[in-house]
Write a protein that holds these residues in place. Structure first.
Motif, mmCIF file in Angstrom:
data_model
loop_
_atom_site.group_PDB
_atom_site.id
_atom_site.type_symbol
_atom_site.label_atom_id
_atom_site.label_comp_id
_atom_site.label_asym_id
_atom_site.label_seq_id
_atom_site.Cartn_x
_atom_site.Cartn_y
_atom_site.Cartn_z
ATOM 1 N N THR A 1 23.129 31.144 -7.555
ATOM 2 C CA THR A 1 23.072 32.551 -7.153
ATOM 3 C C THR A 1 24.232 33.324 -7.774
ATOM 4 N N THR B 1 25.949 36.538 -10.077
ATOM 5 C CA THR B 1 25.764 37.105 -11.414
ATOM 6 C C THR B 1 26.187 36.110 -12.492
ATOM 7 N N GLU C 1 18.369 31.683 -9.064
ATOM 8 C CA GLU C 1 18.290 32.897 -8.263
ATOM 9 C C GLU C 1 19.397 33.868 -8.664
ATOM 10 N N SER D 1 21.244 37.109 -10.238
ATOM 11 C CA SER D 1 20.942 38.533 -10.088
ATOM 12 C C SER D 1 21.906 39.372 -10.919
ATOM 13 N N ASN E 1 16.469 36.958 -11.098
ATOM 14 C CA ASN E 1 16.323 38.325 -10.596
ATOM 15 C C ASN E 1 17.186 39.287 -11.410
ATOM 16 N N ASN F 1 11.713 38.406 -14.909
ATOM 17 C CA ASN F 1 12.876 39.077 -14.356
ATOM 18 C C ASN F 1 12.487 40.524 -14.078
#
Length: 333
Positions: A183, A185, A206, A208, A229, A252
């Motif tokens: 998870t 960035t 996951e 982002s 994401n 994405n």
């Protein structure tokens, strides 16, 4: 009664041969460095002894299955693969101090986290822990393995953020963290890599946020960021003067103008499907030998350029866009 000379000579010859064979056997059994042998036997004890039938303490460990020694009889490669084990990666792996390649992969029921003892392997060039049930984070301490050239932690249960400190691995040229539960960035620091990457793959996690602009400076043959994401611009990854072969940025929420992109002339596989990419398909794509292409499920418009192999790939790569038209889709009105 005196023993004939010929019999005596034959008996002595047999004794010499037996002694020689015993000497060779003892020599062979002692080739393996004692420290390496102790570490390997500790690894065997920690996991499932039935999987290490050839790891007999009475024999030379340089001859054991999945163990490779160098000319100095130091263990430099260890492959533990395609098996079922109960437990975690033993701390004893860190005692194989000359190890250059360590591979734990395709192992059912291998759990727990990556042990800190791995930091003792300062000669390690390749670390693979793949297709296991290993959990925990991608450890910060991996940045201490200064000679690491390849890191594959794919298909595990790893979670948490990608450590920014991985950028300290200045020799790294292969980074695969795909199919985990990572998870956060993508660290901007990963754009500092100066090595030529064969593969840079963070797909199926996951992750982002936006793709750091610094990644545009990476030299890679292939980059995978699919099934995350991620949002925003990805155009910085495409440099016409690079030698990139493949891109997979699919699934994405990327949003940029494709018409302004110039692709490397070496591009052979391009998957940008299931995003929010807009604009038109650049004419330059007709100049490339793209064998695999998927631009479907975006917001592209305009006529599909004629030429190259764009018309031979079928309509699938162009489906579900805002207003694409022309062969292999229906004619533009």
């Amino acid at each position: 009664m005196a023993i004939p000379t010929s019999v005596s000579s034959s008996f002595l010859l047999i004794l010499l041969l037996v002694s020689s064979l015993l000497s060779l056997s003892l020599s062979a059994s002692s080739r393996c460095h004692p420290d390496d042998k102790r570490a390997l036997l500790a690894i065997k004890k920690s996991l499932n002894p039935q999987n290490f039938a050839s790891w007999n303490p009475r024999t030379d460990c340089c001859g054991w299955d999945d163990v490779i020694c160098d000319a100095d009889d130091q263990v430099v490669r260890l492959y533990i693969r395609y098996t079922t084990m109960i437990g975690s990666i033993p701390a004893a792996v860190g005692d194989l101090r000359y190890l250059e390649i360590l591979d734990f992969s395709y192992i059912n029921n291998l759990t727990g986290s990556i042990p800190y003892s791995i930091t003792k392997l300062q000669n390690l060039k390749s670390l693979t822990i793949s297709r296991t049930s290993v959990t925990g984070p991608v450890p910060e301490f991996l940045s201490q393995l200064k000679n690491l050239e390849s890191l594959d932690l794919s298909f595990n249960e790893l979670s948490g953020p990608i450590p920014a400190s991985l950028a300290d691995l200045t020799k790294l040229g292969y980074l695969v963290l795909r199919v985990n539960k990572l998870t956060g960035t993508i660290p901007d620091s990963l754009g500092r890599f100066k090595s030529n990457f064969t593969t840079f793959d963070l797909s199926h996690n996951e992750l982002s946020g936006t793709i750091p602009k610094s990644l545009g400076g990476l030299n890679f043959q292939g980059i995978g960021l699919s099934d995350n994401n991620l949002v925003g611009d990805a155009s910085m990854l495409f440099r016409e003067n690079s030698d990139a072969l493949w891109y997979d940025l699919s699934r994405n929420q990327l949003d940029f103008d494709l018409s302004k992109v110039r692709f490397p002339k070496t591009t052979s596989s391009l998957d940008l499907s299931h995003n929010r990419i807009r604009g038109s398909i650049p004419k330059q794509l007709t100049e490339l030998s793209v064998a695999e292409l998927d631009l479907s499920y975006n917001r592209l418009c305009g006529e599909i350029p004629i030429g190259g192999n764009l018309q031979t790939l079928g309509s699938g790569p162009f489906y579900h866009n805002k207003c694409l038209c022309g062969s292999p889709l229906p004619k533009c009105k």
